[in-house]
Design an enzyme around this catalytic site. Structure first.
Site, PDB file in Angstrom:
ATOM      1  N   HIS A   1      -2.435  -2.020  -9.720  1.00 36.61           N
ATOM      2  CA  HIS A   1      -3.410  -1.432  -8.802  1.00 36.61           C
ATOM      3  C   HIS A   1      -4.659  -2.277  -8.811  1.00 36.61           C
ATOM      4  O   HIS A   1      -5.049  -2.798  -9.855  1.00 36.61           O
ATOM      5  CB  HIS A   1      -3.746   0.003  -9.239  1.00 36.61           C
ATOM      6  CG  HIS A   1      -4.351   0.800  -8.140  1.00 36.61           C
ATOM      7  ND1 HIS A   1      -5.691   0.776  -7.865  1.00 36.61           N
ATOM      8  CD2 HIS A   1      -3.785   1.619  -7.228  1.00 36.61           C
ATOM      9  CE1 HIS A   1      -5.926   1.562  -6.835  1.00 36.61           C
ATOM     10  NE2 HIS A   1      -4.796   2.084  -6.419  1.00 36.61           N
TER      11      HIS A   1
ATOM     12  N   HIS B   1       0.879  -1.184   0.000  1.00 32.88           N
ATOM     13  CA  HIS B   1       0.000   0.000   0.000  1.00 32.88           C
ATOM     14  C   HIS B   1       0.915   1.233   0.000  1.00 32.88           C
ATOM     15  O   HIS B   1       1.751   1.379  -0.884  1.00 32.88           O
ATOM     16  CB  HIS B   1      -0.923  -0.110   1.223  1.00 32.88           C
ATOM     17  CG  HIS B   1      -2.038   0.883   1.296  1.00 32.88           C
ATOM     18  ND1 HIS B   1      -2.447   1.647   0.226  1.00 32.88           N
ATOM     19  CD2 HIS B   1      -2.849   1.248   2.340  1.00 32.88           C
ATOM     20  CE1 HIS B   1      -3.456   2.429   0.601  1.00 32.88           C
ATOM     21  NE2 HIS B   1      -3.708   2.210   1.880  1.00 32.88           N
TER      22      HIS B   1
ATOM     23  N   ASP C   1       2.741   5.677  -6.557  1.00 29.34           N
ATOM     24  CA  ASP C   1       4.001   5.555  -5.824  1.00 29.34           C
ATOM     25  C   ASP C   1       5.222   5.420  -6.710  1.00 29.34           C
ATOM     26  O   ASP C   1       6.350   5.475  -6.227  1.00 29.34           O
ATOM     27  CB  ASP C   1       3.936   4.335  -4.888  1.00 29.34           C
ATOM     28  CG  ASP C   1       3.049   4.604  -3.695  1.00 29.34           C
ATOM     29  OD1 ASP C   1       3.061   5.751  -3.220  1.00 29.34           O
ATOM     30  OD2 ASP C   1       2.346   3.688  -3.248  1.00 29.34           O
TER      31      ASP C   1
HETATM   32  N1  ACO Z   1       4.750  -6.656 -10.406  1.00 34.81           N
HETATM   33  C1  ACO Z   1       4.625  -7.827 -11.027  1.00 34.81           C
HETATM   34  N2  ACO Z   1       3.486  -8.517 -11.154  1.00 34.81           N
HETATM   35  C2  ACO Z   1       2.387  -7.969 -10.611  1.00 34.81           C
HETATM   36  C3  ACO Z   1       2.422  -6.718  -9.944  1.00 34.81           C
HETATM   37  C4  ACO Z   1       3.656  -6.068  -9.850  1.00 34.81           C
HETATM   38  N3  ACO Z   1       3.765  -4.881  -9.243  1.00 34.81           N
HETATM   39  N4  ACO Z   1       1.188  -6.414  -9.499  1.00 34.81           N
HETATM   40  C5  ACO Z   1       0.401  -7.430  -9.864  1.00 34.81           C
HETATM   41  N5  ACO Z   1       1.117  -8.362 -10.539  1.00 34.81           N
HETATM   42  C6  ACO Z   1       0.609  -9.596 -11.150  1.00 34.81           C
HETATM   43  C7  ACO Z   1       0.351 -10.660 -10.103  1.00 34.81           C
HETATM   44  O1  ACO Z   1       1.481 -11.483  -9.910  1.00 34.81           O
HETATM   45  C8  ACO Z   1      -0.801 -11.398 -10.719  1.00 34.81           C
HETATM   46  O2  ACO Z   1      -0.292 -12.216 -11.743  1.00 34.81           O
HETATM   47  P1  ACO Z   1      -0.911 -13.705 -11.969  1.00 34.81           P
HETATM   48  O3  ACO Z   1      -2.319 -13.466 -12.421  1.00 34.81           O
HETATM   49  O4  ACO Z   1      -0.026 -14.314 -12.979  1.00 34.81           O
HETATM   50  O5  ACO Z   1      -0.851 -14.377 -10.632  1.00 34.81           O
HETATM   51  C9  ACO Z   1      -1.620 -10.309 -11.406  1.00 34.81           C
HETATM   52  O6  ACO Z   1      -0.658  -9.277 -11.723  1.00 34.81           O
HETATM   53  C10 ACO Z   1      -2.730  -9.730 -10.527  1.00 34.81           C
HETATM   54  O7  ACO Z   1      -2.123  -9.280  -9.319  1.00 34.81           O
HETATM   55  P2  ACO Z   1      -2.833  -9.309  -7.907  1.00 34.81           P
HETATM   56  O8  ACO Z   1      -1.781  -9.396  -6.860  1.00 34.81           O
HETATM   57  O9  ACO Z   1      -3.920 -10.328  -7.909  1.00 34.81           O
HETATM   58  O10 ACO Z   1      -3.521  -7.868  -7.884  1.00 34.81           O
HETATM   59  P3  ACO Z   1      -4.105  -7.144  -6.627  1.00 34.81           P
HETATM   60  O11 ACO Z   1      -5.192  -6.285  -7.108  1.00 34.81           O
HETATM   61  O12 ACO Z   1      -4.428  -8.094  -5.531  1.00 34.81           O
HETATM   62  O13 ACO Z   1      -2.865  -6.262  -6.118  1.00 34.81           O
HETATM   63  C11 ACO Z   1      -1.336  -4.498  -5.811  1.00 34.81           C
HETATM   64  C12 ACO Z   1      -2.740  -4.893  -6.318  1.00 34.81           C
HETATM   65  C13 ACO Z   1      -1.182  -4.934  -4.357  1.00 34.81           C
HETATM   66  C14 ACO Z   1      -1.236  -2.982  -5.861  1.00 34.81           C
HETATM   67  C15 ACO Z   1      -0.273  -5.160  -6.701  1.00 34.81           C
HETATM   68  O14 ACO Z   1      -0.404  -4.697  -8.037  1.00 34.81           O
HETATM   69  C16 ACO Z   1       1.145  -4.916  -6.179  1.00 34.81           C
HETATM   70  O15 ACO Z   1       1.640  -5.672  -5.355  1.00 34.81           O
HETATM   71  N6  ACO Z   1       1.844  -3.851  -6.685  1.00 34.81           N
HETATM   72  C17 ACO Z   1       3.158  -3.507  -6.173  1.00 34.81           C
HETATM   73  C18 ACO Z   1       3.037  -2.746  -4.859  1.00 34.81           C
HETATM   74  C19 ACO Z   1       2.533  -1.350  -5.074  1.00 34.81           C
HETATM   75  O16 ACO Z   1       3.010  -0.620  -5.923  1.00 34.81           O
HETATM   76  N7  ACO Z   1       1.581  -0.966  -4.243  1.00 34.81           N
HETATM   77  C20 ACO Z   1       1.028   0.397  -4.246  1.00 34.81           C
HETATM   78  C21 ACO Z   1      -0.372   0.392  -4.766  1.00 34.81           C
HETATM   79  S1  ACO Z   1      -0.992   2.032  -4.829  1.00 34.81           S
HETATM   80  C22 ACO Z   1      -1.344   2.393  -3.218  1.00 34.81           C
HETATM   81  O17 ACO Z   1      -1.716   1.575  -2.428  1.00 34.81           O
HETATM   82  C23 ACO Z   1      -1.108   3.734  -2.777  1.00 34.81           C
END
Ligand code: ACO
Length: 451
Positions: free
Chosen positions: A329, A290, A385
């Site tokens: 996201h 987050h 971010d």
């Molecule tokens: N890098 C690589 N792969 C990713 C990323 C990433 N940053 N984000 C998602 N994916 C992939 C997952 O591995 C998944 O792949 P799969 O279907 O092959 O398993 C798919 O994309 C879907 O991802 P989920 O984790 O199911 O998506 P979710 O909606 O639960 O997560 C999140 C959203 C937590 C923001 C995620 O994209 C992430 O971890 N990003 C990196 C951390 C980040 O930047 N967080 C800040 C968000 S903005 C905020 O809160 C202010």
């Protein structure tokens, strides 16, 4: 007398007869294949009420159907009139105003008013609002003493969360959450004191004396003064940096039902006071998935080290070894409009501070990632971010203070969400159900008899 209508099961093509009156209300028709019963469930604002499933039972002692939705992937937990996001189109609006217009023309304090009260303030309202916030920036000396007890190398978010929670002990009137005037007072206190706590966290880490607020400065100007003032009598502000920080605060001010807003509402729903609720929301923000992501992005860019190493890093991401921090996201499946705007701020800040070498790595990372099948199919774009940390670093903020900056800005949104919750007649204590998958009843065995 009305007849029946034949409908087709979208999943297997089978047909069913349904009484015509069930089809007239624009509702969802559910046929429970376990007993053949048919139900008509109203659809309002594209949503059905989960409680409407409870009537679907297969026997008298059946509890009734529940919905299972780990991580709230498809569950609306409230009605809200604060922030609108269209994740597919990449739109963000606060109380109907597009984020781009607010970032261009408004100020953080005005946006905070807008989020909390629903409309832009008149000139008089704004003057009163700003005056009251500015006059609540001082911390009780006991809070300062509390903060002095932290280790010199304590993470600023650990200090921040504890200090915000500790404010609850100083303001017992905050427990009167249904008293409009007292609620208002806590809103002034929280918006006023967040920058002071954040700055004290930094000064403590540096071993520098705390700088008291200067009420003649703007909200962000005062914050910069409390952070960076040394021996000079009055801190000399750079207007470009002061404005850039204000715009960054606007972009971070609210984001509807994200993880920390949900915590603010969940803790607030137990009628806890807003100080401890906000401390809990800050704790949720701290996590690397987050608001903690901005700090992680900087570590990632430093680890990558140079533009030449970007392709190899993207390969590791695609192989599932690491996540690309600042990408992806839950709601945006298109470019995060905040990230787009932040790139513009970066250029203005770098004109003052000099260009960060990390921006070139970040731009290359974005360029390569956005061409890759892995990111395209998963609709992964830079989020807020991805670039914010690079700007904060150029402005002189240490990496581990980035999430604290986020928390100052998000205080406006948390308070808006909290107040909406308190005034919502439909809300009750937040208490999800579970799907129990553990053992059935079993008898206790004394320790000496256990194998
Ligand atoms: N890098 C690589 N792969 C990713 C990323 C990433 N940053 N984000 C998602 N994916 C992939 C997952 O591995 C998944 O792949 P799969 O279907 O092959 O398993 C798919 O994309 C879907 O991802 P989920 O984790 O199911 O998506 P979710 O909606 O639960 O997560 C999140 C959203 C937590 C923001 C995620 O994209 C992430 O971890 N990003 C990196 C951390 C980040 O930047 N967080 C800040 C968000 S903005 C905020 O809160 C202010």
């Amino acid at each position: 007398m009305s007849g029946t209508k034949t409908i087709i099961d979208a999943q297997n093509g089978k047909t069913f007869e349904v009484p015509e009156e069930m089809l007239q209300s624009g509702s969802l028709i559910i046929i429970d294949s376990r007993n053949g019963k048919k139900y008509s469930v109203p659809v309002t604002n594209g949503t059905i009420r989960a409680m409407d499933f409870r009537q679907m039972k297969i026997s008298d002692d059946d509890f009734g159907l529940m919905t299972y939705d780990p991580a709230f992937l498809n569950t609306a937990s409230c009605r809200s009139a604060i922030t609108f996001i269209d994740g597919d189109k990449g739109l963000l609006r606060y109380r109907g105003y597009p984020i781009e217009q607010l970032a261009e023309k408004s100020s953080f304090l005005e946006v905070a008013y807008l989020l909390i009260y629903g409309s832009l303030p008149t000139k008089t309202e704004f003057e009163e609002w700003s005056h009251n916030i500015v006059h609540h920036t001082m911390l009780h000396e006991n809070t300062k003493k509390l903060m002095e007890g932290f280790n010199r190398d304590a993470h600023p978010m650990g200090m921040f969360i504890s200090s915000v929670g500790a404010l609850s002990s100083l303001y017992p009137d905050a427990k009167n959450i249904f008293d409009k005037d007292l609620r208002q007072l806590q809103i002034y206190r929280l918006l006023g004191k967040m920058p002071t706590i954040a700055a004290y966290c930094y000064r403590h880490r540096q071993g520098l004396p705390y700088v008291y607020p200067d009420n003649t400065l703007s909200y962000t100007g005062n914050f910069l003064s409390m952070m960076f003032k040394m021996t000079e009598l009055k801190y000399k502000l750079n207007p470009v940096l002061e404005h850039a920080l204000d715009v960054l605060f606007i972009l971070h001010a609210d984001h509807e039902q994200n993880c920390s807003a949900n915590v603010m509402r969940s803790v607030g729903s137990s009628q806890a006071d807003p100080f401890v609720s906000l401390a809990a929301a800050s704790a949720a923000l701290y996590g690397p998935l987050h608001g903690g992501a901005n700090e992680q992005v900087l570590h990632m860019l430093n680890d990558i080290g140079s533009k030449e190493n970007v392709a190899a890093y993207v390969k590791r991401v695609k192989e599932g070894e690491v996540r690309l921090m600042g990408f992806g996201h839950r709601v945006y499946k298109n470019y995060d409009p905040r990230a787009k705007y932040i790139k513009e701020i970066a250029d203005k800040v770098f004109e003052v501070t000099g260009r960060s070498r990390l921006i070139d790595i970040a731009l290359e990372l974005e360029r390569i990632a956005l061409q890759e099948e892995y990111f395209i199919t998963r609709k992964l774009y830079p989020n807020v971010d991805f670039y914010s940390g690079i700007i904060y670093q150029a402005m002189g903020f240490p990496t581990d203070a980035f999430t604290v900056l986020f928390a100052i800005a998000r205080t406006a949104g948390w308070l808006a969400q909290w107040q909406e919750l308190i005034l919502d007649q439909e809300q009750k204590i937040s208490r999800p159900r579970q799907m129990y998958v553990g053992e059935g009843k079993r008898d206790y065995i004394e320790v000496k008899k256990r194998e």
